[in-house]
Design a protein around this motif. Structure first.
Motif, PDB file in Angstrom:
ATOM      1  N   ALA A  30       8.426  -2.354   6.603  1.00 23.50           N
ATOM      2  CA  ALA A  30       8.722  -1.747   5.714  1.00 23.50           C
ATOM      3  C   ALA A  30       8.589  -1.757   4.103  1.00 23.50           C
ATOM      4  CB  ALA A  30      10.061  -1.106   5.975  1.00 23.50           C
ATOM      5  N   ASP A  31       8.873  -3.004   3.752  1.00 29.45           N
ATOM      6  CA  ASP A  31       8.682  -3.163   2.241  1.00 29.45           C
ATOM      7  C   ASP A  31       7.392  -3.578   1.803  1.00 29.45           C
ATOM      8  OD1 ASP A  31       7.980  -5.962   3.508  1.00 29.45           O
ATOM      9  OD2 ASP A  31       9.595  -7.234   2.466  1.00 29.45           O
ATOM     10  N   ARG A  32       6.559  -3.417   2.643  1.00 25.44           N
ATOM     11  CA  ARG A  32       4.940  -3.730   2.196  1.00 25.44           C
ATOM     12  C   ARG A  32       4.286  -2.240   2.086  1.00 25.44           C
ATOM     13  NH1 ARG A  32       2.137  -7.699   4.250  1.00 25.44           N
ATOM     14  NH2 ARG A  32       0.327  -6.967   2.961  1.00 25.44           N
ATOM     15  N   VAL A  33       4.976  -1.057   2.673  1.00 28.11           N
ATOM     16  CA  VAL A  33       4.204   0.196   2.691  1.00 28.11           C
ATOM     17  C   VAL A  33       5.286   1.356   2.201  1.00 28.11           C
ATOM     18  CG1 VAL A  33       2.792  -0.473   4.633  1.00 28.11           C
ATOM     19  CG2 VAL A  33       4.944   0.544   5.120  1.00 28.11           C
ATOM     20  N   ALA A  73       0.476   9.579   8.188  1.00 29.61           N
ATOM     21  CA  ALA A  73       0.617   8.720   7.442  1.00 29.61           C
ATOM     22  C   ALA A  73       1.408   7.598   7.823  1.00 29.61           C
ATOM     23  CB  ALA A  73       1.019   8.944   6.073  1.00 29.61           C
ATOM     24  N   ASP A  74       2.657   7.943   8.547  1.00 27.75           N
ATOM     25  CA  ASP A  74       3.692   6.926   9.047  1.00 27.75           C
ATOM     26  C   ASP A  74       2.882   6.497  10.255  1.00 27.75           C
ATOM     27  OD1 ASP A  74       5.668   7.767   7.219  1.00 27.75           O
ATOM     28  OD2 ASP A  74       6.655   9.327   8.530  1.00 27.75           O
ATOM     29  N   PHE A 123       7.840  -0.109  -5.754  1.00 34.50           N
ATOM     30  CA  PHE A 123       7.120  -1.432  -6.218  1.00 34.50           C
ATOM     31  C   PHE A 123       6.964  -1.924  -7.421  1.00 34.50           C
ATOM     32  CE2 PHE A 123       4.986   0.177  -2.276  1.00 34.50           C
ATOM     33  CZ  PHE A 123       5.243  -0.722  -1.450  1.00 34.50           C
ATOM     34  N   GLY A 124       7.505  -1.410  -8.574  1.00 37.53           N
ATOM     35  CA  GLY A 124       7.644  -1.597 -10.139  1.00 37.53           C
ATOM     36  C   GLY A 124       6.346  -1.214 -10.610  1.00 37.53           C
ATOM     37  N   VAL A 132       0.618  -1.013   0.047  1.00 41.32           N
ATOM     38  CA  VAL A 132      -0.116  -0.069  -0.021  1.00 41.32           C
ATOM     39  C   VAL A 132       1.022   1.214  -0.014  1.00 41.32           C
ATOM     40  CG1 VAL A 132      -1.922   1.237   0.891  1.00 41.32           C
ATOM     41  CG2 VAL A 132      -1.834  -1.238   1.038  1.00 41.32           C
ATOM     42  N   VAL A 133       0.293   2.309  -0.877  1.00 42.45           N
ATOM     43  CA  VAL A 133       1.111   3.403  -0.955  1.00 42.45           C
ATOM     44  C   VAL A 133      -0.010   4.399  -0.118  1.00 42.45           C
ATOM     45  CG1 VAL A 133       1.956   5.349  -2.166  1.00 42.45           C
ATOM     46  CG2 VAL A 133       1.854   2.970  -3.125  1.00 42.45           C
ATOM     47  N   VAL A 134       0.786   4.962   0.966  1.00 43.92           N
ATOM     48  CA  VAL A 134      -0.101   5.634   2.025  1.00 43.92           C
ATOM     49  C   VAL A 134       0.079   7.181   1.736  1.00 43.92           C
ATOM     50  CG1 VAL A 134      -0.731   5.915   4.522  1.00 43.92           C
ATOM     51  CG2 VAL A 134       0.251   3.663   3.595  1.00 43.92           C
TER      52      VAL A 134
END
Length: 246
Positions: free
Chosen positions: A56-59, A47-48, A83-84, A37-39
């Motif tokens: 950390a690799d998921r957000v 947001a943080d 994330f590509g 997810v991009v918050v």
């Protein structure tokens, strides 16, 4: 036999206004479903905090003023860099105030219109440009309101106009983008127990809020439409608390 659903594991979803309320609830449910997810939020610290504890690799948190087309393009670019790709955008950022047409200063009404309506336009444009670049497909989810379906009271005319605009935008986008494999869904909740309009017609801590929909109710609807098999789409989903008259 259980209903067929899409696995969201590894998909990338951008949520605007994700630091609190419906956006934060939606983010949590998406992460629980396996999505990255991009918050995006105007308040980076908020947001943080909303995703503290998640890997950390998921957000990816990003400060975004949705009224800025440049900010919308920047956050999509950041998502793709991290994330590509980007698979879905949830246009959730919104503000509002209750009162008559003469009760608020120009600046507040301008902010409501620009945040709710232009903020949706810019986010969609930025996301769809990426969808097209990668060859089509994707999801657009617009979190609007039943106020945009003709149920608004006499004390929210400007807010309601932005929600009508969001619904009209989404209906037209559905016709425009479906041939390119992009699904467009509108989630239209009634009152939700958030900080929306606190001090501007609502009161923080008002017991009446406990009878409203919860942010998780709306977030669950977002996740549900994203998990639908690609052969189907939900154009409009309106939601009401059992305690509120439709």
């Amino acid at each position: 036999m259980p209903a067929e659903t899409r696995d969201l594991t590894g998909t990338v979803v951008l949520v605007t206004g994700a630091g609190a309320g419906i956006g934060a609830a939606t983010t949590t449910l998406l992460l629980e479903a396996g999505a990255n997810v991009v918050v995006a939020d105007l308040d980076r610290d908020r947001a943080d905090a909303s995703v503290a504890g998640w890997p950390a690799d998921r957000v990816l948190t990003h400060r975004v003023d949705v009224r800025s087309a440049d900010d919308a393009r920047d956050v999509v670019a950041a998502a793709v860099e991290r994330f590509g790709r980007l698979d879905s955008v949830v246009c959730n950022a919104g503000i509002g105030a209750f009162g008559g047409i003469l009760d608020h200063p120009d600046e507040r009404l301008t902010a409501i219109v620009e945040t709710n309506l232009l903020g949706t336009v810019w986010a969609v444009r930025a996301a769809v440009a990426h969808f097209d670049q990668r060859g089509g497909g994707g999801d657009v989810v617009v979190v609007a309101s039943v106020a945009g379906l003709g149920t608004a009271g006499g004390n929210e005319s400007v807010y309601a106009s932005t929600k009508f605009g969001q619904v009209g935008l989404a209906v037209s986008l559905d016709r425009e983008l479906r041939p390119r494999g992009v699904r467009v869904s509108t989630i239209a909740p009634a009152a939700v127990n958030t900080g929306f309009a606190d001090g501007l017609g609502r009161t923080a801590g008002d017991p009446l809020k406990d009878t409203y929909l919860s942010p998780l109710d709306v977030g669950s609807a977002v996740v549900t439409v994203l998990r639908q098999p690609r052969r189907m789409r939900t154009a409009l989903w309106s939601m009401w608390s059992m305690a509120e008259d439709a």
